[in-house]
Design a protein around this motif. Structure first.
Motif, mmCIF file in Angstrom:
data_model
loop_
_atom_site.group_PDB
_atom_site.id
_atom_site.type_symbol
_atom_site.label_atom_id
_atom_site.label_comp_id
_atom_site.label_asym_id
_atom_site.label_seq_id
_atom_site.Cartn_x
_atom_site.Cartn_y
_atom_site.Cartn_z
ATOM 1 N N GLU A 525 0.845 -1.193 0.000
ATOM 2 C CA GLU A 525 0.000 0.000 0.000
ATOM 3 C C GLU A 525 0.876 1.238 0.000
ATOM 4 O OE1 GLU A 525 -3.276 2.356 2.804
ATOM 5 O OE2 GLU A 525 -2.690 0.294 3.300
ATOM 6 N N ARG A 526 0.454 2.228 -0.764
ATOM 7 C CA ARG A 526 1.125 3.520 -0.773
ATOM 8 C C ARG A 526 0.057 4.597 -0.625
ATOM 9 N NH1 ARG A 526 0.744 8.577 -2.825
ATOM 10 N NH2 ARG A 526 2.502 9.653 -1.887
ATOM 11 N N ASN A 527 0.185 5.457 0.385
ATOM 12 C CA ASN A 527 -0.760 6.549 0.588
ATOM 13 C C ASN A 527 0.015 7.822 0.900
ATOM 14 O OD1 ASN A 527 -0.314 6.577 3.562
ATOM 15 N ND2 ASN A 527 -1.387 4.611 3.474
ATOM 16 N N VAL A 528 -0.686 8.896 1.228
ATOM 17 C CA VAL A 528 -0.019 10.185 1.426
ATOM 18 C C VAL A 528 0.851 10.194 2.670
ATOM 19 C CG1 VAL A 528 -1.839 11.423 0.225
ATOM 20 C CG2 VAL A 528 -2.008 11.115 2.691
ATOM 21 N N LYS A 529 0.664 9.213 3.567
ATOM 22 C CA LYS A 529 1.443 9.166 4.813
ATOM 23 C C LYS A 529 2.646 8.248 4.723
ATOM 24 C CE LYS A 529 0.385 9.804 8.782
ATOM 25 N NZ LYS A 529 0.868 10.749 9.805
ATOM 26 N N GLU A 530 2.464 7.087 4.069
ATOM 27 C CA GLU A 530 3.524 6.093 4.098
ATOM 28 C C GLU A 530 3.325 5.062 2.999
ATOM 29 O OE1 GLU A 530 3.097 4.249 7.932
ATOM 30 O OE2 GLU A 530 1.514 2.899 7.234
ATOM 31 N N ALA A 531 4.339 4.236 2.828
ATOM 32 C CA ALA A 531 4.243 3.050 1.992
ATOM 33 C C ALA A 531 4.511 1.845 2.883
ATOM 34 C CB ALA A 531 5.263 3.103 0.853
ATOM 35 N N SER A 532 3.779 0.759 2.664
ATOM 36 C CA SER A 532 3.929 -0.413 3.520
ATOM 37 C C SER A 532 3.900 -1.677 2.685
ATOM 38 C CB SER A 532 2.823 -0.465 4.581
ATOM 39 O OG SER A 532 1.547 -0.575 3.972
ATOM 40 N N LEU A 533 4.509 -2.733 3.226
ATOM 41 C CA LEU A 533 4.573 -4.026 2.561
ATOM 42 C C LEU A 533 4.455 -5.117 3.611
ATOM 43 C CD1 LEU A 533 5.140 -5.750 -0.022
ATOM 44 C CD2 LEU A 533 7.579 -5.579 0.551
ATOM 45 N N GLN A 534 3.599 -6.112 3.326
ATOM 46 C CA GLN A 534 3.453 -7.248 4.230
ATOM 47 C C GLN A 534 3.452 -8.530 3.423
ATOM 48 O OE1 GLN A 534 0.067 -7.176 6.873
ATOM 49 N NE2 GLN A 534 0.930 -8.754 8.182
ATOM 50 N N ILE A 535 4.145 -9.549 3.946
ATOM 51 C CA ILE A 535 4.208 -10.868 3.334
ATOM 52 C C ILE A 535 3.685 -11.873 4.351
ATOM 53 C CG2 ILE A 535 5.664 -12.577 2.205
ATOM 54 C CD1 ILE A 535 5.558 -9.883 0.775
ATOM 55 N N ASP A 536 2.675 -12.628 3.967
ATOM 56 C CA ASP A 536 2.061 -13.623 4.857
ATOM 57 C C ASP A 536 1.727 -12.972 6.199
ATOM 58 O OD1 ASP A 536 2.196 -15.548 2.874
ATOM 59 O OD2 ASP A 536 4.175 -16.241 3.484
ATOM 60 N N HIS A 537 2.160 -13.610 7.294
ATOM 61 C CA HIS A 537 1.894 -13.053 8.620
ATOM 62 C C HIS A 537 3.137 -12.427 9.242
ATOM 63 C CE1 HIS A 537 -2.112 -14.733 8.639
ATOM 64 N NE2 HIS A 537 -1.623 -15.907 8.291
ATOM 65 N N LEU A 538 4.123 -12.125 8.407
ATOM 66 C CA LEU A 538 5.330 -11.472 8.909
ATOM 67 C C LEU A 538 5.010 -10.028 9.285
ATOM 68 C CD1 LEU A 538 7.893 -12.783 6.269
ATOM 69 C CD2 LEU A 538 7.571 -13.607 8.612
ATOM 70 N N PRO A 539 5.798 -9.424 10.172
ATOM 71 C CA PRO A 539 5.544 -8.027 10.552
ATOM 72 C C PRO A 539 5.578 -7.098 9.342
ATOM 73 C CG PRO A 539 7.109 -9.041 12.066
ATOM 74 C CD PRO A 539 6.906 -10.022 10.949
ATOM 75 N N GLN A 540 4.653 -6.171 9.325
ATOM 76 C CA GLN A 540 4.575 -5.210 8.220
ATOM 77 C C GLN A 540 5.722 -4.218 8.293
ATOM 78 O OE1 GLN A 540 0.698 -3.325 6.894
ATOM 79 N NE2 GLN A 540 1.650 -1.540 7.807
ATOM 80 N N ARG A 541 6.314 -3.925 7.140
ATOM 81 C CA ARG A 541 7.373 -2.922 7.035
ATOM 82 C C ARG A 541 6.800 -1.677 6.371
ATOM 83 N NH1 ARG A 541 10.887 -4.741 10.690
ATOM 84 N NH2 ARG A 541 11.510 -6.905 10.274
ATOM 85 N N SER A 542 7.259 -0.501 6.800
ATOM 86 C CA SER A 542 6.710 0.735 6.228
ATOM 87 C C SER A 542 7.809 1.773 6.059
ATOM 88 C CB SER A 542 5.586 1.290 7.110
ATOM 89 O OG SER A 542 6.053 1.563 8.405
ATOM 90 N N HIS A 543 7.524 2.748 5.208
ATOM 91 C CA HIS A 543 8.445 3.845 4.913
ATOM 92 C C HIS A 543 7.626 5.133 4.876
ATOM 93 C CE1 HIS A 543 11.854 5.959 3.057
ATOM 94 N NE2 HIS A 543 10.974 6.485 2.207
ATOM 95 N N SER A 544 7.959 6.098 5.728
ATOM 96 C CA SER A 544 7.180 7.335 5.830
ATOM 97 C C SER A 544 7.399 8.222 4.616
ATOM 98 C CB SER A 544 7.558 8.100 7.103
ATOM 99 O OG SER A 544 7.230 7.342 8.247
ATOM 100 N N ALA A 545 6.328 8.864 4.186
ATOM 101 C CA ALA A 545 6.410 9.806 3.070
ATOM 102 C C ALA A 545 6.831 11.171 3.587
ATOM 103 C CB ALA A 545 5.050 9.909 2.378
ATOM 104 N N PRO A 546 7.516 11.993 2.772
ATOM 105 C CA PRO A 546 7.869 13.351 3.208
ATOM 106 C C PRO A 546 6.604 14.157 3.460
ATOM 107 C CG PRO A 546 8.317 13.053 0.864
ATOM 108 C CD PRO A 546 8.012 11.705 1.414
ATOM 109 N N PRO A 547 6.596 15.025 4.492
ATOM 110 C CA PRO A 547 5.359 15.707 4.884
ATOM 111 C C PRO A 547 4.794 16.637 3.820
ATOM 112 C CG PRO A 547 7.250 16.623 6.058
ATOM 113 C CD PRO A 547 7.745 15.399 5.368
ATOM 114 N N ASP A 548 5.632 17.224 2.992
ATOM 115 C CA ASP A 548 5.133 18.209 2.027
ATOM 116 C C ASP A 548 5.546 17.864 0.608
ATOM 117 O OD1 ASP A 548 3.929 19.952 3.981
ATOM 118 O OD2 ASP A 548 5.979 20.463 4.578
ATOM 119 N N GLY A 549 5.675 16.561 0.310
ATOM 120 C CA GLY A 549 6.081 16.155 -1.027
ATOM 121 C C GLY A 549 4.888 15.902 -1.929
ATOM 122 N N HIS A 550 5.166 15.316 -3.083
ATOM 123 C CA HIS A 550 4.095 14.954 -4.016
ATOM 124 C C HIS A 550 3.280 13.811 -3.419
ATOM 125 C CE1 HIS A 550 5.659 17.442 -7.296
ATOM 126 N NE2 HIS A 550 6.880 17.051 -6.904
#
Length: 953
Positions: A525-550
């Motif tokens: 998933e990618r939204n205005v706040k962050e991008a995240s990735l999950q595989i099976d039941h492993l912990p979800q990993r995420s990356h924060s989006a810049p506050p005032d970027g595109h």
């Protein structure tokens, strides 16, 4: 006089504190016994330092700060707080708020928004004298920092109308370095931003914010994630089933992360998964006095909106709804092909004149299609217009017309004319999107679909299985923007993207290889706040989006699935259930016309076979799998539901379950036999059963071996339970007796036997628990068969077992299970396919219902058909009563019982005739409900029409 026709407003110069390191230092009059400071502020932050000043000739200071959106004032000395008072609430709402602080001698006053109700007062144990510097918003990071308390975080927001000692501060002069000091300020500007306008929280999420970001509260929305975008509920009952869930009520979200919300349904988990959606009028409803001018109209409201229902119906493999129409001189059609007298309306608000069991646009009922109407000149039973009850009942199954939302009836205003209807719930089976899949056979092959453009949020989910070590699952490109999900290595998945802020990636590392040819789940998933990735039941990993970027994805190419536009690094394997923003992509249809890609993916049991429990076997289906519970003691979609199968054993009855086919060995040597039966050597057994009898001695259960080893469970002559293990053909058997009471007392007895090598645990009636130790061995070698009742073939058993076998077993056995084998279930329900041999009088029964009766004298068996339609209550029920007892008292008891039955049935027949003769006078005024009244009338109508009834005893 001296008049100027203008009003000079005081110049308001705001100042912005953009970071936690911003501060404004203003001089004060040192040593004064009175301090007065006022200003206005606005912020989104709940915390932050508003004002700090060191006291004159003291090591302490006083503070004014925000805490949880409230203004707090404190007088602090090293190691302790002398005073701490609170005023106002919810002051971090982004609006301007005024605060005034006055300290005189030993008393502090704080007023917020000029509201006396929002003021606070306190007395302090010492007299205060003002310091020479007031720090607003924060403290300097260098210089004489001892004059400011930096223990609190800096203020981020705006201030204006600052006044010290009733004298307004000229911020333009401060800006021009006329007096005071400041750092990282924006003067003559309030730079606060409303990050909740527009509101990026989806699905009703509640937005709150701070200076730098916003937060979405997703409680009670049915969604999760940084922007409440992703659903917490599955899209269908099929998805719940393949997580191992059993029948029950569940919330489903038919369009996933789309705009439609979740709703409650009942999931009936059988071999086929049924979704049941109820409406507000499920009872049988009777109709009189309706005509074209005054029709009877009923509207049906479902537990979901029409949009939600449509999404559920569209993704289902099949949907149906039962519509029953009972009639007495009430027609559906005036004549074949004529004007309809009654009709129903479906989801699309179209009028329909075909009825249950028929097809659209033919104006017929089920009997009209089958040619079985009671009047061959008409296409519906009701159109015969007879003065007696009949019905047109069946299932509506054309998905585009379902569900029924309205029924209109107009022909019940003639003498003795009446109708009744009953609409069942909407039933939908399966999920055609859950198993929709494609197999990618070359690295250069791919499927392409339209994709995201200008989306704020984008989510992708799918299952994959592969044996390859790398490959691109999907890719979408724009002029600058892109998204890509790929298997980077056998245990690593990358989600890389660019929305105009520069390339970013999220990686999930699996502790086990993902190229194991098992199904694995991917959600990105990618939204205005962050991008995240999950595989099976492993912990979800995420990356924060810049506050005032595109924030918007600008992708102008097709979505490539299973490969890339360059035809390099393509994926080899299977992808199924691919969804973009909750919309399913039809992989199978696109694969049918794409070289190198095949529709469908076999091999579901390799991933889901572990859902079949208790010896159930996983069977492959084109769309998914099913659990075959034929040889399990359990039932249900996953062979987890206990099913109590009971049977009556007559004299000499034998039920034998063969574990292996008998091999005639040319040389009966141990080594040769071991080669055949090594896989049937047991170190442990789990045995449960229940029984009821009055006969002793009795043989309850016997397990034989090709090696002259055996296990027998018997009742001795005095009613003791005895377990006899012989696990060494050269030794006498181990014998364990349970003799706390006679177990041949005609009551239902429950027995549980568990062996773990030499340890034997026995439990009787869930109360008595005993432990024994075997001495004859720990391995039960080459087991051959399990016998219930009488052993008919020659066996190497000991004398006591033979004595018990002379009687066999006469009575009722229930819920017999040997490890995962259910011999009674196999004999009663799967005798044609199971390796079971039945000899003698053997009938299904119910031990529990007959507890307390003499099981050796008689057994009553009942057979009930499972009808989904109306029950014909006018047919007699014949009970076959069988007995093999030769005891005179038993015969007399049976004769007395038969005489009582004849008397009871004669009384019943007499009462029925009396009720029918009085029917015209009494009508249905004493009935409890419309449904019971109609059933009574139908029953009496059947009684009148039948010329003869036959009763068998």
């Amino acid at each position: 006089g001296n008049v100027s026709f203008s009003c000079l407003e005081p110049q308001v110069v705001p100042v912005t504190f953009p970071s936690s390191s911003s501060f404004l230092a203003l001089p004060g009059a040192s040593g004064q016994d009175e301090v007065f400071v006022s200003f206005q502020f606005r912020t989104w932050n709940k915390e932050g330092l508003l004002l700090s000043s060191k006291l004159h000739r003291s090591s302490g200071c006083f503070l004014l700060y925000l805490s949880d959106g409230k203004v707090k004032t404190g007088l602090h000395k090293p190691g302790r707080a002398l005073s701490d008072i609170t005023a106002g609430a919810g002051l971090n709402d982004g609006q301007w708020h005024s605060v005034s602080l006055s300290v005189k001698r030993n008393r502090i006053n704080v007023i917020v928004d000029s509201d006396v109700m929002s003021s606070a007062h306190a007395s302090i144990p010492l007299q205060i004298f003002s310091g020479d510097v007031f720090y607003f918003g924060g403290c300097p990071r260098s210089g004489n920092v001892s004059e400011c308390d930096a223990s609190l975080g800096g203020f981020q927001g705006c201030m204006r109308l600052i006044s010290i000692g009733n004298k307004a501060v000229d911020m333009i002069s401060v800006q021009q370095n006329g007096f005071g000091n400041f750092s990282d300020l924006q003067i003559d500007l309030c730079g606060i931003m409303d990050r909740c306008l527009p509101n990026y929280c989806e699905h009703g999420g509640e937005c709150s914010q701070s200076w730098n970001s916003f937060h979405c509260n997703c409680d009670n929305t049915g969604y999760k994630g940084a922007t409440c975008h992703y659903p917490i509920y599955e899209q269908s009952c099929e998805a719940y089933k393949h997580r191992g869930n059993t029948s029950g009520f569940y919330n489903i979200d038919s369009d996933g992360s789309g705009p439609l919300g979740p709703f409650l349904v009942y999931c009936n988990m059988t071999d086929a998964t049924w979704t049941i959606i109820q409406h507000n009028s499920t009872n049988l409803t009777r109709v009189k006095s309706a005509n074209r001018e005054n029709p009877h109209t009923v509207f049906f409201k479902y537990s979901a909106s029409l949009d939600q229902l449509q999404a559920t119906i569209n993704q289902a493999e099949h949907c149906e709804q039962e519509l029953a129409y009972y009639c007495k001189k009430s027609r559906l059609l005036d004549k074949p092909g004529g004007m309809p007298l009654s009709w129903w309306i479906g989801r699309t608000n179209e009028t329909h004149t075909y009825w249950g069991g028929s097809l659209p646009a033919v104006q017929k009922c089920a009997c009209g299609l089958e040619g079985s109407c009671i009047d061959s000149q008409h296409y519906c039973n009701c159109d015969a217009d007879r003065d007696e009850w009949t019905n047109d009942t069946g299932f509506l199954s054309y998905k585009e017309h379902l569900p029924v939302t309205e029924i209109v009836i107009t022909d019940t205003d003639r003498p003795n004319s009446e109708a009744a209807y009953k609409l069942g719930p909407l039933l939908c089976r399966g999920d055609r999107t859950f198993w929709n899949s494609a197999s990618f056979n070359t690295e250069a092959s791919y499927l392409h679909f339209p994709t995201f453009h200008g989306e704020l949020s984008a989510d992708v989910s799918f299952f994959f299985k592969t044996t390859a070590s790398s490959g691109v699952f999907l890719e979408n490109l724009g002029i600058q923007d892109f998204i890509r999900i790929e298997l980077y290595s056998p245990s690593e998945v990358f989600f890389s993207f660019d929305v105009g802020n520069g390339p970013s990636e999220v990686t999930v590392q699996s502790p086990t290889p993902l190229n194991d040819n098992q199904w694995h789940y991917v959600k990105a998933e990618r939204n205005v706040k962050e991008a995240s990735l999950q595989i099976d039941h492993l912990p979800q990993r995420s990356h924060s989006a810049p506050p005032d970027g595109h924030i918007r994805l600008q992708l102008n190419s097709q979505l490539f699935v299973g490969g890339t536009a360059s035809r390099q690094k393509g994926f080899l394997g299977c992808i199924r259930s691919l969804q973009l923003n909750g919309m399913a992509l039809d992989l199978e249809e696109r694969a049918k016309i794409t070289p190198g890609v095949e529709p469908g993916c076999p091999g579901h049991c390799s991933s889901y076979g572990n859902l079949c429990h208790n010896g159930g076997k996983c069977r492959e289906k084109y769309s998914g799998f099913s659990c075959d519970c034929t040889f399990s003691a359990y039932a249900g979609p996953f062979c987890k539901k206990g099913k109590h199968v009971s049977a009556y054993f007559g004299t000499g009855t034998s039920v034998t379950y063969n574990f292996q086919e008998y091999y005639t060995l040319a040389k009966n040597s141990s080594s040769h036999a071991s080669s055949f039966y090594a896989d049937m050597t047991l170190n442990r057994e789990a045995i449960t059963f229940a029984f009821r009898t009055t006969r002793t001695p009795s043989l309850l259960l016997y397990v034989s071996s090709f090696y002259k080893e055996f296990l027998s469970v018997i009742l001795t002559r005095n009613g003791d339970l005895q377990i006899r293990y012989k696990l060494d053909s050269h030794q006498d058997p181990d014998v364990f007796s349970i003799s706390f009471k006679s177990m041949a007392d005609g009551q239902l007895q429950h027995v549980k036997i568990n062996r773990e090598e030499e340890m034997l645990f026995v439990e009787v009636n869930q109360k008595e628990r005993m432990k024994f130790i075997l001495s004859s061995g720990t391995e039960f070698n080459a087991i051959k068969s399990l016998t219930l009742g009488k052993i008919l073939e020659s066996s190497d058993v000991d004398e006591e077992t033979m004595k018990a076998n002379s009687q066999g077993f006469v009575g009722c056995l229930s819920s017999v299970q040997f490890n995962h084998i259910a011999p009674l279930k196999a004999a009663l329900h799967h005798s044609s396919s199971a390796p079971v041999i039945v000899k003698g009088h053997f009938t299904e029964s119910n031990c529990g219902a007959l507890a307390g009766a003499d099981s050796t004298s008689s057994e009553t068996t009942h057979s009930f058909a499972d009808h989904s339609g109306p029950i014909d209550e006018g047919k007699p029920l014949a009970n076959a009563i069988r007995s093999d007892s030769a005891i005179i008292g038993g015969v007399i008891a049976v004769v007395i019982f038969i005489l009582l039955c004849i008397t009871a049935i004669a009384i019943r027949i007499y009462k029925k005739k009396g009720v029918y003769s009085k029917n015209e006078a009494k009508g249905s005024e004493n009935e409890d409900s419309a449904e019971s009244a109609l059933k009574s009338e139908l029953s009496m109508q059947n009684t009148a029409n039948e010329n003869q009834k036959e009763y068998f005893f």
